[in-house]
Design an enzyme around this catalytic site. Structure first.
Site, PDB file in Angstrom:
ATOM      1  N   TYR A 152       0.833  -1.210   0.000  1.00 54.44           N
ATOM      2  CA  TYR A 152       0.000   0.000   0.000  1.00 54.44           C
ATOM      3  C   TYR A 152       0.871   1.265   0.000  1.00 54.44           C
ATOM      4  CZ  TYR A 152      -4.563   2.226   0.558  1.00 54.44           C
ATOM      5  OH  TYR A 152      -5.729   2.940   0.356  1.00 54.44           O
ATOM      6  N   LYS A 159      -3.684   8.327   2.551  1.00 55.34           N
ATOM      7  CA  LYS A 159      -4.941   8.117   3.289  1.00 55.34           C
ATOM      8  C   LYS A 159      -4.853   8.706   4.703  1.00 55.34           C
ATOM      9  CE  LYS A 159      -7.450   5.899   0.209  1.00 55.34           C
ATOM     10  NZ  LYS A 159      -8.491   6.643  -0.533  1.00 55.34           N
TER      11      LYS A 159
HETATM   12  P1  NAP Z   1     -12.182   2.733  -8.813  1.00 51.74           P
HETATM   13  O1  NAP Z   1     -13.450   2.142  -9.276  1.00 51.74           O
HETATM   14  O2  NAP Z   1     -10.965   2.489  -9.662  1.00 51.74           O
HETATM   15  O3  NAP Z   1     -12.388   4.276  -8.542  1.00 51.74           O
HETATM   16  C1  NAP Z   1     -11.291   5.155  -8.266  1.00 51.74           C
HETATM   17  C2  NAP Z   1     -11.541   6.339  -9.071  1.00 51.74           C
HETATM   18  O4  NAP Z   1     -10.679   7.452  -8.798  1.00 51.74           O
HETATM   19  C3  NAP Z   1     -11.311   6.029 -10.538  1.00 51.74           C
HETATM   20  O5  NAP Z   1     -12.410   6.506 -11.245  1.00 51.74           O
HETATM   21  C4  NAP Z   1     -10.068   6.801 -10.795  1.00 51.74           C
HETATM   22  O6  NAP Z   1      -9.751   7.067 -12.124  1.00 51.74           O
HETATM   23  C5  NAP Z   1     -10.416   8.015 -10.057  1.00 51.74           C
HETATM   24  N1  NAP Z   1      -9.386   8.994 -10.169  1.00 51.74           N
HETATM   25  C6  NAP Z   1      -8.052   8.834 -10.039  1.00 51.74           C
HETATM   26  N2  NAP Z   1      -7.442   9.973 -10.306  1.00 51.74           N
HETATM   27  C7  NAP Z   1      -8.422  10.872 -10.586  1.00 51.74           C
HETATM   28  C8  NAP Z   1      -8.418  12.233 -10.960  1.00 51.74           C
HETATM   29  N3  NAP Z   1      -7.273  12.914 -11.092  1.00 51.74           N
HETATM   30  N4  NAP Z   1      -9.606  12.846 -11.189  1.00 51.74           N
HETATM   31  C9  NAP Z   1     -10.749  12.171 -11.076  1.00 51.74           C
HETATM   32  N5  NAP Z   1     -10.820  10.886 -10.756  1.00 51.74           N
HETATM   33  C10 NAP Z   1      -9.646  10.248 -10.517  1.00 51.74           C
HETATM   34  O7  NAP Z   1     -11.796   2.186  -7.354  1.00 51.74           O
HETATM   35  P2  NAP Z   1     -12.533   2.202  -5.937  1.00 51.74           P
HETATM   36  O8  NAP Z   1     -11.931   1.067  -5.215  1.00 51.74           O
HETATM   37  O9  NAP Z   1     -13.991   2.302  -6.117  1.00 51.74           O
HETATM   38  O10 NAP Z   1     -11.957   3.521  -5.263  1.00 51.74           O
HETATM   39  C11 NAP Z   1     -12.787   4.548  -4.715  1.00 51.74           C
HETATM   40  C12 NAP Z   1     -12.197   5.032  -3.408  1.00 51.74           C
HETATM   41  O11 NAP Z   1     -12.345   3.996  -2.441  1.00 51.74           O
HETATM   42  C13 NAP Z   1     -10.719   5.359  -3.447  1.00 51.74           C
HETATM   43  O12 NAP Z   1     -10.471   6.495  -2.641  1.00 51.74           O
HETATM   44  C14 NAP Z   1     -10.086   4.139  -2.813  1.00 51.74           C
HETATM   45  O13 NAP Z   1      -8.825   4.406  -2.222  1.00 51.74           O
HETATM   46  C15 NAP Z   1     -11.127   3.854  -1.753  1.00 51.74           C
HETATM   47  N6  NAP Z   1     -11.049   2.531  -1.151  1.00 51.74           N
HETATM   48  C16 NAP Z   1     -11.100   1.426  -1.935  1.00 51.74           C
HETATM   49  C17 NAP Z   1     -10.999   0.180  -1.343  1.00 51.74           C
HETATM   50  C18 NAP Z   1     -11.006  -1.066  -2.186  1.00 51.74           C
HETATM   51  O14 NAP Z   1     -10.592  -2.111  -1.690  1.00 51.74           O
HETATM   52  N7  NAP Z   1     -11.481  -1.021  -3.413  1.00 51.74           N
HETATM   53  C19 NAP Z   1     -10.862   0.056   0.051  1.00 51.74           C
HETATM   54  C20 NAP Z   1     -10.824   1.209   0.819  1.00 51.74           C
HETATM   55  C21 NAP Z   1     -10.926   2.447   0.209  1.00 51.74           C
HETATM   56  P3  NAP Z   1      -8.377   6.416 -12.745  1.00 51.74           P
HETATM   57  O15 NAP Z   1      -8.625   4.940 -12.802  1.00 51.74           O
HETATM   58  O16 NAP Z   1      -8.219   7.074 -14.043  1.00 51.74           O
HETATM   59  O17 NAP Z   1      -7.230   6.677 -11.828  1.00 51.74           O
END
Ligand code: NAP
Length: 273
Positions: A152, A159
């Protein structure tokens, strides 16, 4: 189900049908709210086909949260008032995730913290004029903010900064307007962003074995917590990090290691394997 008829939300971070942002938006829509989605340009066609036939989608807007101009332009195009916003955005260069933390470059550090933490400040600043009084702001974080999680790396630092910003922002936007700011610390869920974390599938397997609920969380689990935080049911909750991780963060010693303590005659090193 909480009735959110007449409520309107702005949701950042839809990339695909597996995105936490999409699950949250869909849950809000099914609860009666109108939702505007913001996405990164490269996901345009995927997001456009995703939103087809969903009457609760009020708008679909391109936005790069790393760009001040992009966020400003988006908020100038939008019509308020909104009752809340969801920030579900994170990014770290893959090199920074693949190499030991001692090899993190200053540029990669800046990108990871800029997109994953500072962007919350940016979107809140631009959204403020569009928010109704007592609005709710929700972001997504992970346990890697305060514990070491393999691979990570700099995202943990990002975070940690994000969670600190949740408290700072809550103290800043609460007085006067009564806005609330909270984070959901989600257990691991397979999404596009998660696929970029080396060894993620092994983390999922491990979690299913050791969480108190003996399962992983789903997008829908996270969406329900988001709905609560975005609704008036959470009217007294602000500045908090709410764990939705099947209880993993409450465990000090995972079950297999537990054997070291409950069966004292076992060789502790053998028992831990
Ligand atoms: P996801 O579907 O890949 O969504 C993440 C989004 O952030 C993507 O659309 C990504 O686009 C976007 N992003 C990155 N840079 C950006 C920018 N400059 N402007 C606008 N959008 C941007 O993944 P997710 O897991 O749902 O993530 C959503 C949130 O949940 C994140 O903060 C992640 O850290 C958090 N989270 C996820 C998990 C998990 O296990 N999945 C656990 C805890 C927390 P790109 O792909 O182009 O970068």
């Amino acid at each position: 189900m909480t009735d959110l008829r007449n409520a309107r939300y702005l949701v950042y971070g839809v990339a695909s049908d597996t995105s936490l942002a999409w699950a949250i938006a869909r849950d809000l829509g099914q609860s009666g709210a109108g939702v505007t989605l913001a996405y990164q340009k490269r996901f345009r066609s995927r997001v456009q086909s995703l939103v087809k036939d969903h009457a609760w989608v009020e708008g679909v807007e391109e936005c790069d949260v790393a760009s001040e101009d992009s966020v400003r332009d988006l908020h100038q195009r939008l019509r308020g008032p909104f009752d809340g916003l969801v920030h579900a955005v994170a990014f770290a260069p893959s090199d920074a995730l693949a190499r030991p933390i001692t090899e993190t470059t200053e540029d990669d550090f800046r990108v990871a913290l800029g997109v994953s933490a500072y962007s919350l400040v940016r979107v809140v600043r631009h959204a403020l004029p569009l928010l109704a009084p007592q609005s709710s702001i929700v972001t997504l974080t992970y346990l890697g903010a305060d514990r070491v999680v393999p691979s990570y790396r700099v995202m943990g630092t990002a975070k940690a900064a994000l969670e600190s910003l949740v408290r700072e922002l809550a103290a800043s936007v609460g007085p006067g307007c009564g806005h609330r700011v909270n984070a959901i610390s989600a257990g691991p869920v397979k999404t596009l962003a998660a696929s970029g974390i080396p060894g993620f599938d092994r983390i999922l397997e491990w979690m299913a074995d050791v969480t108190p609920l003996r399962r992983n969380v789903t997008q829908e689990d996270i969406a329900r917590v988001a709905r609560f935080l975005l609704s008036d049911d959470a009217a007294a909750v602000t500045g908090q990090v709410i764990y939705a991780d099947a209880g993993y963060s409450a465990v000090g010693v995972p079950p297999e290691l537990d054997r070291v303590f409950v069966e004292p005659r076992l060789d502790p090193y053998e028992a831990a394997l």
